[in-house]
Design an enzyme around this catalytic site. Structure first.
Site, PDB file in Angstrom:
ATOM      1  N   CYS A  89     -91.383  61.401 136.045  1.00 36.31           N
ATOM      2  CA  CYS A  89     -90.884  61.103 134.707  1.00 36.31           C
ATOM      3  C   CYS A  89     -91.293  62.113 133.644  1.00 36.31           C
ATOM      4  CB  CYS A  89     -91.277  59.683 134.337  1.00 36.31           C
ATOM      5  SG  CYS A  89     -90.629  58.540 135.578  1.00 36.31           S
ATOM      6  N   HIS A 110     -93.592  59.462 124.970  1.00 40.32           N
ATOM      7  CA  HIS A 110     -93.141  59.008 126.287  1.00 40.32           C
ATOM      8  C   HIS A 110     -92.666  57.564 126.113  1.00 40.32           C
ATOM      9  CE1 HIS A 110     -92.669  59.103 130.540  1.00 40.32           C
ATOM     10  NE2 HIS A 110     -93.522  58.126 130.745  1.00 40.32           N
ATOM     11  N   HIS A 164     -85.240  54.165 130.067  1.00 41.62           N
ATOM     12  CA  HIS A 164     -86.054  55.216 130.673  1.00 41.62           C
ATOM     13  C   HIS A 164     -85.201  55.983 131.672  1.00 41.62           C
ATOM     14  CE1 HIS A 164     -89.139  57.569 132.294  1.00 41.62           C
ATOM     15  NE2 HIS A 164     -90.117  56.695 132.383  1.00 41.62           N
TER      16      HIS A 164
END
Lengths: 378, 407, 91
Positions: free
Chosen positions: B167, B298, B333
């Site tokens: 990620c 994030h 996400h």
């Protein structure tokens, strides 16, 4: 085109290749654990272990090559191994062997650059299958979830050895080895780590073997293999300063992309560039280490490209590591290098070797690494 | 600090394929409005899943965007990446021949690669056994085909590198592209990332207790987790001098970046290690904490991530944490593409002058401590000059990029 | 918690024990009713979730995720599972 752009276009590569010292190697292959076993098998033409790795599914009817004994309890430990898939175990074992070959422990400014293609395709596809097979799709095992992510092995290697430098996983498939070395050189130059474990890993699984079998990408007699190889590298100057002896140097690592009908020319072009950036002429190449053995159609493309780049026949020493380890996909590149180093050790060579290591993917990726033993190695 | 003789590096083209729209203009408008574009999942059968929302790119038609590659030969992530790259090149007003004639390559990040292709094959396995796998589809599985698709679509002969650092992968990619262009190894690099929605990650995140039911609300006291998402993003990176010479619009300059590894736990981020990554990124960019005007977080929306991220920022910035927001509150996400979308919106924030918002924040979690400004609601007009873009990942793989307004 | 009328059968109780021993990789003697998974047995939150997940799967119950904090030792697990069984086998 304006003059300014024409000038900008003219600024050809100015970067000198920073030579990397390979100070240790760890390999887990169908020849067994360790570089010596691989070098002996490649040198003497001993085929690798040919029994399947057991799983719930039956692999396709074709030859295989697998690592006979990972000795995980001894090399990784007992606790917490239950959740590690074979890809991660292979990576951990190869790293352990590489680290054990070092005189002193690695500092925490060490990093990891690991090549893969999909991570463990068995882990991700079985996890996906569980969502179909369970009474409710979410009744999966949370502890196995990290195995489905491609950077799992690199992360576990860092955790188990406390390596806090750059931690990168490259999905390069057959190009992963040369890409990992390119990435490593840049990371060392940028100071993201002082030293790096650079490797490639591929596990044998029924899922993966059926994929190869059904794709038609391998010759019928070409075995599906597995293995992991890890090189400990750092800038050659740093190794010299620290008094760490090097097994060999990594010079240029070039990659490029060619159209499907121009793969041989594309590969020949990166081999030529790699030799130039390494300060070598074709006549100095003693060894080529091939990556396309057994890959339908591509084996001939690779040999033609080397003929074009080296100006005629292949040099005297041609290494076909896949005859020992089988098709190892994203572990191929680093295994091709390890095979050369193992073979040179096996034959007692201490100087003068220069190897061209080629990588090719049917998608268009082409790559070449140049390795040498030029003295003084320090 | 950059090496002596290194070239300045700028971003001149942006491409996005996301739930918030296709193309940088639609994407930016949606984000600026604080619009939530997550929705009920249509891409896979959600029967039996208690939580069924995600940031899906509905009705994506790759043929509408791709000119050279044949979509059927490629996986969904490769299609996303190549489409985003095609859009970025058009946005940069660069001709195909100028790009292909230079030393041009691509570096793309991903978490699960061609997961949608893998799940196609798993359904064949489930129905008729592994012997029934479609051999042509097997050829679309390798994750390395994501960057290969970009090079094939644009006719690039340089590097095609796919980074699989989960990620934070797009930030790794942008950092690598920056190095290649700064050092003179490449003249143009397409940097970004792509991922596809898939059942296994949806199940895994649910099982970890990390999946929100319907709304992802980072920094909110009642946040309950992430929403999985998909998409592709690409940024065209080139030397500053070249961009100026060709009269290109410069969105932002890449000032520096840092990558490091927690080496602690596969799924739990470590604030001290992230703080060190921030400091190191500042050193790389030649900036100090006071210079940072905005943090693109994030910001996954899990309790752990947001607490860890704010704690790390507090360690570096003290009580003056810059405004910190999460676009995951709107698009979910997007995994390997996430920090690429972060970098893209940072470029637009610098270029147009705003701070991207966090949608859905009703009450900032007091447990995060004082002075947390998540830019709640809609974008805020502002004139940020230096911004920082976060990406953290499984395996403790942290990557942070620092972007500055073009000068 | 003590108000629950449901109690665990001996079989369910030994199932719980087995799951915990297996997930935490423990010998029979190491696990007591009150030994802490985290402090005494090196568990982390991922392993704690694995215990919850295995119980849901093997016993066919649904356990809310926020019950995890109570599941820090064998007695805590028993209490949560007892309550979940009492609440019905499915959500």
């Amino acid at each position: 085109m304006s003059t300014a752009i024409a000038e900008a276009t003219a600024d050809r590569p100015a970067v000198a290749v920073l030579p990397l010292a390979i100070t240790a190697v760890g390999v887990a292959t169908p020849a067994g654990l360790g570089l010596e076993a691989l070098g002996r098998a490649v040198g003497d033409g001993i085929p690798g272990h040919a029994e399947e790795v057991l799983g719930d599914e039956t692999p396709p009817p074709r030859p295989v090559r697998t690592v006979p004994d990972l000795r995980t309890a001894e090399l990784i430990g007992r606790k917490g191994v239950r959740h590690l898939d074979r890809t991660t175990q292979l990576g951990l074992v190869a790293c352990r062997l590489a680290l054990d070959a070092q005189a002193e422990p690695m500092g925490e400014r060490t990093g990891v650059v690991l090549g893969t293609s999909t991570g463990s395709i068995r882990s991700s596809s079985e996890y996906s299958m569980e969502t179909l097979r369970q009474e409710r799709p979410y009744l999966v095992n949370p502890s196995l979830f990290p195995n489905t992510v491609m950077n799992c092995a690199a992360g576990q290697i860092a955790i188990r050895h406390g390596l806090r430098g750059v931690n990168a996983t490259l999905a390069g498939g057959h190009l992963a080895g040369v890409q990992a070395l390119r990435y490593a050189r840049n990371a060392l130059r940028q100071g993201h780590a002082d030293r790096l474990l650079v490797g490639g890993v591929e596990e044998f699984s029924a899922q993966g073997a059926w994929g190869w079998h059904r794709s038609g990408a391998l010759d019928a007699e070409a075995p599906v293999g597995e293995g992991a190889a890890v090189l400990v590298v750092e800038p050659q100057a740093a190794a010299l300063a620290a008094g760490r002896p090097a097994l060999a140097r990594v010079l240029a690592c070039e990659t490029g992309f060619a159209p499907r009908d121009g793969l041989a020319e594309g590969l020949a072009s990166v081999v030529g560039t790699a030799l130039r950036r390494s300060g070598k002429i074709p006549g100095e190449v003693t060894t080529v280490s091939l990556g396309c053995t057994g890959r339908t159609g591509l084996d001939r493309v690779e040999e033609r490209a080397l003929g074009l780049a080296l100006g005629g026949a292949l040099p005297g020493q041609t290494v076909r590591v896949k005859e020992t380890v089988g098709e190892c996909f994203s572990a191929d590149g680093v295994l091709q290098i390890a095979a050369v180093l193992g073979l040179w050790q096996h034959e007692g060579r201490t100087r003068g070797g220069t190897a061209v290591v080629t990588s090719l993917s049917g998608d268009g990726l082409v790559g070449c690494a140049v390795i040498d033993m030029a003295d003084p190695l320090g | 600090m950059p090496e002596p003789g290194a070239r300045r590096v700028v971003i001149t083209g942006l491409g996005a394929v996301s739930s918030a729209g296709i193309g940088v203009a639609d994407f930016t408008a949606s984000i600026r409005a604080g619009r939530r574009t997550t929705s009920p999942i249509a891409g896979f059968d959600t029967t039996g899943f208690p939580h069924t929302h995600a940031g899906e790119v509905h009705d994506f038609d790759p043929g509408a965007w791709l000119r050279r590659i044949e979509p059927a030969r490629w996986g969904r992530s490769a299609q996303f990446a190549a489409s985003a790259a095609r859009l970025a090149v058009a946005d940069a007003d660069l001709t195909a021949s100028a790009l292909a004639g230079a030393r041009s390559g691509s570096v793309m990040g991903t978490t699960s690669g061609e997961s949608a292709v893998i799940e196609e094959l798993v359904s064949q396995w489930a129905a008729d056994g592994l012997k029934s796998l479609d051999g042509d589809r097997v050829g679309a599985v390798p994750a390395g085909r994501i960057a290969a698709a970009v090079n094939s679509e644009l006719g690039l002969s340089g590097e095609a590198l796919t980074l699989a650092t989960a990620c934070s992968a797009s930030n790794y990619a942008l950092g690598y592209a920056y190095d290649m262009v700064a050092s003179g190894e490449a003249d143009y690099m397409l940097a970004g990332g792509a991922d596809s929605l898939n059942r296994w990650a949806h199940a895994g995140f649910y099982r970890l207790g990390a999946l929100a039911e319907e709304i992802c609300r980072p920094f909110d006291a009642d946040r309950s987790g992430i929403l999985t998402a998909e998409g592709g993003v690409a940024l065209l990176v080139e030397p500053y001098d070249r961009a100026v010479a060709r009269g290109a619009r410069i969105y932002a300059e890449v000032l520096g970046y840092s990558v490091n590894c927690d080496a602690k736990h596969m799924v739990h981020p470590d604030p001290a290690s992230i703080a060190e990554c921030i400091r190191s990124a500042h050193r790389s960019a030649g900036v100090t904490p006071e210079d940072i005007d905005y943090i693109c977080a994030h910001g996954t929306g899990t309790r752990t991530n947001d607490a860890t991220e704010v704690a790390a920022a507090r360690e570096v910035f003290g009580d003056r944490i810059p405004p910190i927001s999460s676009i995951k509150s709107m698009i979910g996400h997007t995994m390997g593409a996430a920090s690429g979308f972060g970098a893209l919106i940072c470029c637009m924030a610098l270029y147009e002058g705003f701070l991207p918002p966090t949608a859905g924040v009703e009450r900032v979690d007091p447990a995060l401590g004082p002075g947390v400004d998540p830019v709640a609601g809609a974008a805020r007009p502002a004139g940020p000059r230096v911004v920082q873009n976060h990406g953290f990942a499984f395996g403790g793989n942290n990557a942070i990029t620092i972007l500055g307004r073009a000068s | 918690m003590s108000a629950d009328t449901t109690i665990l059968t001996a079989e369910q109780d030994s199932q719980l024990r087995e799951i915990i021993l297996e997930v935490l990789e423990l010998d029979q003697a190491e696990l007591t009713d009150t030994s802490s998974f985290i402090d005494d047995h090196d568990a982390d939150s991922l392993l704690a979730i694995e215990i919850l997940a295995r119980i849901e799967k093997d016993l066919g119950v649904t356990i809310p995720q926020d019950a995890l904090i109570e599941m820090g030792n064998l007695d805590g697990v028993r209490a949560v599972v007892t309550r979940s069984l009492g609440a019905g086998t499915d959500a």
